[in-house]
Design a protein around this motif. Structure first.
Motif, PDB file in Angstrom:
ATOM      1  N   GLY A  48     -13.061 -12.922  -0.202  1.00  0.00           N
ATOM      2  CA  GLY A  48     -13.120 -14.180   0.926  1.00  0.00           C
ATOM      3  C   GLY A  48     -12.495 -13.494   1.652  1.00  0.00           C
ATOM      4  O   GLY A  48     -12.588 -12.680   2.761  1.00  0.00           O
ATOM      5  N   LEU A  49     -10.705 -14.154   1.738  1.00  0.00           N
ATOM      6  CA  LEU A  49     -10.454 -14.061   2.050  1.00  0.00           C
ATOM      7  C   LEU A  49      -8.679 -13.326   1.168  1.00  0.00           C
ATOM      8  O   LEU A  49      -7.956 -14.378   0.838  1.00  0.00           O
ATOM      9  CB  LEU A  49      -8.939 -15.131   2.789  1.00  0.00           C
ATOM     10  CG  LEU A  49      -9.459 -15.575   4.441  1.00  0.00           C
ATOM     11  CD1 LEU A  49      -8.963 -16.183   5.301  1.00  0.00           C
ATOM     12  CD2 LEU A  49      -8.634 -13.954   5.568  1.00  0.00           C
ATOM     13  N   TRP A  50      -8.933 -12.556   0.580  1.00  0.00           N
ATOM     14  CA  TRP A  50      -8.122 -12.262  -0.911  1.00  0.00           C
ATOM     15  C   TRP A  50      -8.434 -13.863  -1.953  1.00  0.00           C
ATOM     16  O   TRP A  50      -7.833 -13.426  -2.524  1.00  0.00           O
ATOM     17  CB  TRP A  50      -6.672 -11.956  -0.333  1.00  0.00           C
ATOM     18  CG  TRP A  50      -6.520 -10.903   0.575  1.00  0.00           C
ATOM     19  CD1 TRP A  50      -7.275 -10.151   1.370  1.00  0.00           C
ATOM     20  CD2 TRP A  50      -5.353 -10.509   1.279  1.00  0.00           C
ATOM     21  NE1 TRP A  50      -6.541  -9.804   2.497  1.00  0.00           N
ATOM     22  CE2 TRP A  50      -5.586  -9.863   2.241  1.00  0.00           C
ATOM     23  CE3 TRP A  50      -4.487 -10.781   0.892  1.00  0.00           C
ATOM     24  CZ2 TRP A  50      -4.465  -9.600   3.684  1.00  0.00           C
ATOM     25  CZ3 TRP A  50      -3.191 -10.467   1.706  1.00  0.00           C
ATOM     26  CH2 TRP A  50      -3.083  -9.665   3.017  1.00  0.00           C
ATOM     27  N   ASN A  51      -9.083 -14.481  -1.717  1.00  0.00           N
ATOM     28  CA  ASN A  51      -8.718 -15.626  -2.215  1.00  0.00           C
ATOM     29  C   ASN A  51     -10.132 -15.803  -3.390  1.00  0.00           C
ATOM     30  O   ASN A  51     -10.237 -17.100  -4.706  1.00  0.00           O
ATOM     31  CB  ASN A  51      -8.609 -17.318  -1.543  1.00  0.00           C
ATOM     32  CG  ASN A  51      -9.388 -16.834  -0.629  1.00  0.00           C
ATOM     33  OD1 ASN A  51     -11.144 -16.347  -0.540  1.00  0.00           O
ATOM     34  ND2 ASN A  51      -9.704 -18.043   0.260  1.00  0.00           N
ATOM     35  N   ALA A  52     -11.689 -15.696  -2.933  1.00  0.00           N
ATOM     36  CA  ALA A  52     -12.264 -15.582  -4.388  1.00  0.00           C
ATOM     37  C   ALA A  52     -12.914 -14.592  -4.833  1.00  0.00           C
ATOM     38  O   ALA A  52     -13.265 -13.905  -4.683  1.00  0.00           O
ATOM     39  CB  ALA A  52     -13.847 -16.202  -3.217  1.00  0.00           C
ATOM     40  N   ASN A  53     -11.311 -15.179  -5.587  1.00  0.00           N
ATOM     41  CA  ASN A  53     -11.865 -13.429  -7.317  1.00  0.00           C
ATOM     42  C   ASN A  53     -12.992 -13.417  -8.274  1.00  0.00           C
ATOM     43  O   ASN A  53     -13.075 -12.625  -8.129  1.00  0.00           O
ATOM     44  CB  ASN A  53      -9.849 -13.885  -8.013  1.00  0.00           C
ATOM     45  CG  ASN A  53      -9.083 -13.559  -6.488  1.00  0.00           C
ATOM     46  OD1 ASN A  53      -9.370 -13.604  -5.734  1.00  0.00           O
ATOM     47  ND2 ASN A  53      -7.599 -13.850  -7.768  1.00  0.00           N
ATOM     48  N   SER A 109      -1.406 -24.990   0.908  1.00  0.00           N
ATOM     49  CA  SER A 109      -1.657 -23.614   1.743  1.00  0.00           C
ATOM     50  C   SER A 109      -0.303 -23.122   1.693  1.00  0.00           C
ATOM     51  O   SER A 109       0.721 -23.139   0.930  1.00  0.00           O
ATOM     52  CB  SER A 109      -1.257 -23.642   3.279  1.00  0.00           C
ATOM     53  OG  SER A 109      -0.140 -24.001   3.681  1.00  0.00           O
ATOM     54  N   GLY A 110      -0.259 -21.396   1.168  1.00  0.00           N
ATOM     55  CA  GLY A 110       0.656 -20.801   0.468  1.00  0.00           C
ATOM     56  C   GLY A 110       1.716 -20.493   1.731  1.00  0.00           C
ATOM     57  O   GLY A 110       3.170 -20.475   1.483  1.00  0.00           O
ATOM     58  N   VAL A 232       1.026 -15.800  -3.232  1.00  0.00           N
ATOM     59  CA  VAL A 232      -0.341 -15.678  -2.800  1.00  0.00           C
ATOM     60  C   VAL A 232      -1.176 -14.376  -3.121  1.00  0.00           C
ATOM     61  O   VAL A 232      -2.259 -15.163  -2.775  1.00  0.00           O
ATOM     62  CB  VAL A 232       0.623 -16.272  -1.634  1.00  0.00           C
ATOM     63  CG1 VAL A 232      -1.163 -16.851  -0.814  1.00  0.00           C
ATOM     64  CG2 VAL A 232       1.180 -17.451  -1.418  1.00  0.00           C
ATOM     65  N   ALA A 233      -0.543 -13.644  -2.616  1.00  0.00           N
ATOM     66  CA  ALA A 233      -2.372 -12.706  -2.670  1.00  0.00           C
ATOM     67  C   ALA A 233      -2.504 -11.966  -4.034  1.00  0.00           C
ATOM     68  O   ALA A 233      -3.556 -11.899  -4.685  1.00  0.00           O
ATOM     69  CB  ALA A 233      -1.724 -11.679  -1.757  1.00  0.00           C
ATOM     70  N   LYS A 259      -3.702 -18.264  -3.086  1.00  0.00           N
ATOM     71  CA  LYS A 259      -5.190 -17.805  -2.784  1.00  0.00           C
ATOM     72  C   LYS A 259      -6.346 -17.898  -3.315  1.00  0.00           C
ATOM     73  O   LYS A 259      -6.865 -18.557  -3.804  1.00  0.00           O
ATOM     74  CB  LYS A 259      -5.368 -16.246  -2.065  1.00  0.00           C
ATOM     75  CG  LYS A 259      -4.466 -16.362  -0.296  1.00  0.00           C
ATOM     76  CD  LYS A 259      -4.845 -14.417  -0.388  1.00  0.00           C
ATOM     77  CE  LYS A 259      -4.795 -14.696   0.974  1.00  0.00           C
ATOM     78  NZ  LYS A 259      -4.716 -15.653   2.118  1.00  0.00           N
ATOM     79  N   GLY A 260      -6.594 -17.298  -5.115  1.00  0.00           N
ATOM     80  CA  GLY A 260      -7.149 -17.158  -5.978  1.00  0.00           C
ATOM     81  C   GLY A 260      -6.786 -18.668  -6.955  1.00  0.00           C
ATOM     82  O   GLY A 260      -7.563 -18.863  -7.939  1.00  0.00           O
ATOM     83  N   LEU A 261      -6.106 -19.354  -6.991  1.00  0.00           N
ATOM     84  CA  LEU A 261      -5.408 -20.072  -7.275  1.00  0.00           C
ATOM     85  C   LEU A 261      -6.688 -21.622  -7.089  1.00  0.00           C
ATOM     86  O   LEU A 261      -7.084 -22.076  -8.347  1.00  0.00           O
ATOM     87  CB  LEU A 261      -4.753 -21.686  -6.562  1.00  0.00           C
ATOM     88  CG  LEU A 261      -3.813 -22.804  -7.230  1.00  0.00           C
ATOM     89  CD1 LEU A 261      -3.631 -22.496  -9.032  1.00  0.00           C
ATOM     90  CD2 LEU A 261      -2.971 -23.468  -6.160  1.00  0.00           C
TER      91      LEU A 261
END
Length: 415
Positions: A48-53, A109-110, A232-233, A259-261
């Protein structure tokens, strides 16, 4: 280029000439693939944007969000509490380290979490009578968001002067340059409220060296500023441990995660606060001036708790660690095969490739979008980095998907 007639949407970071293109209009996502309005389905090499881990469409997280929406569509932490927020905060303390951290401040948000962390740092020093401590230091090349506080901290030139961002109380130093760090601290130690660092810096994915971290910790002990890790990343297994700063000899005072939260499902972030900092507010019964309508809602907090549970069920940190080693080996093979790849940085599942142009010089930044497009034409989504691209696969990739991603990168570079 396939254009629709709908141009009501103003997408981020694209010139108006690129708006309305069906090639970049996504319609669905599942696993590690994204389907677009032009009919193509592409492998996602960016989580995603480094978030859908954990990949797209995780059913346990979706079910938790749906249940929260049904049972408690909106509850706040604005002069109130809610059980979802209490549970998510406890879950975050458990994975970050209850021997060091004790409180969680939720945000949306971050960038907003960086704003909140700066408030916490300055307020903390004021409570201790250090009223001159208002400077916040961050690193050149860093990225802390585009809200006005986070934008001031961001160490890349992204138009701060154009937008009137106030950077009078912010200083920037080069990452991994202990001499420049020491020079600044020796000049301004009594004014520094906090130093904010990403364990892996910015879009260039530059890891902080052990020596630099050790110097940050030594200077913190000597001068009393707060050390803030912007994860965040790098959080949620991205670099080989749950949080990258957990591998430091000592922990930061504040840890920012986003992001991955929620595995990318809901807008959420959190500032995880050490016992020492939290105690100062408790002892003075001090009210922090930070609150957000969409902070700590049932939806976001249910997503946080479910994401942490899924990270455990899937053993995602170990899976990401193994994938990161395979990604490193695959990048090394690519570099041995392709003289066009002139460098790589990063760690774990958070990497960048530097590419050369025909003359052997680093690829000019204005040509990077064409490289991203060529890799996209080959079948994979990646994001731009300095003179190249970033490779940020989900921790749940299969070996076949990793091989596919690297092949798409190879073919895109050759094109």
């Amino acid at each position: 280029m396939s254009h629709t007639t709908s141009t009501a949407l103003w997408p981020y970071l694209l010139p108006p000439s690129a708006h309305g293109d069906d090639n970049i209009c996504a319609v669905s996502a599942r696993g590690h693939r994204v389907r677009f309005a032009d009919g193509r389905e592409l492998l996602c090499g960016a989580s995603g944007l480094w978030n859908a881990n954990l990949g797209y469409g995780n059913p346990a997280i979706a079910q938790a969000v749906a249940q929260a929406l049904h049972d408690a569509s909106y509850l706040s932490a604005f002069r109130y509490e809610n059980v979802y927020a209490r549970r998510a905060a406890a879950d975050l303390i458990e994975v970050s380290g209850p021997e060091h951290y004790s409180r969680v401040l939720f945000s949306s948000s971050g960038g907003a979490a960086n704003d909140a962390a700066m408030k916490v740092a300055r307020h903390y020093h004021a409570l201790l009578g250090r009223t001159r401590c208002s400077l916040v230091v961050s690193l050149r090349g860093s990225y802390h968001g585009l809200t006005f506080g986070g934008f001031a901290l961001t160490g890349e030139d992204l138009g701060q002067r154009l937008y009137g961002v106030d950077q009078r109380l912010v200083r920037h130093v080069r990452p991994n340059d202990t001499a420049e760090l020491n020079a600044l601290v020796s000049r301004a130690a009594k004014q520094i409220a906090a130093v904010v660092v990403e364990p892996v810096v910015g879009t260039g994915t530059i890891p902080l060296t052990d020596e630099y971290v050790a110097e940050l910790l030594r200077l913190r002990a000597e001068h009393g500023f707060l050390l803030i890790a912007d994860e965040v990343a790098t959080g949620f297994g991205r670099t080989g441990s749950f949080f990258a700063s957990q591998r430091w000899p000592e922990q930061p005072d504040l840890l920012i995660t986003s992001k991955g939260l929620t595995n990318g499902t809901c807008p959420a972030s959190a500032v995880i606060v050490s016992q020492r900092v939290a105690d100062a507010f408790t002892e003075h019964d001090a009210v922090l001036s930070h609150a957000e309508t969409q902070g700590a809602t049932p939806l976001t907090c249910a997503a946080i708790s479910a994401t942490i549970a899924e990270m455990r069920r899937l053993d995602a940190v170990a899976a990401g660690q193994a994938l990161g080693e395979k990604l490193g080996a695959g990048i090394a093979e690519l570099m041995a095969e392709m003289p066009q790849i002139i460098g790589t940085t990063g760690v774990g599942c958070f990497r960048s490739l530097r590419i050369a142009d025909a003359s052997g010089a680093p690829l000019p930044q204005h040509r990077v979008p064409a490289l991203v497009a060529a890799i996209r034409d080959a079948g994979a989504i990646v994001h731009p980095g300095p003179s190249g691209v970033q490779l940020v696969p989900a921790l749940t990739y299969s070996d076949a998907e990793l091989a596919e991603l690297l092949d798409c990168v190879r073919r895109g570079i050759l094109a």
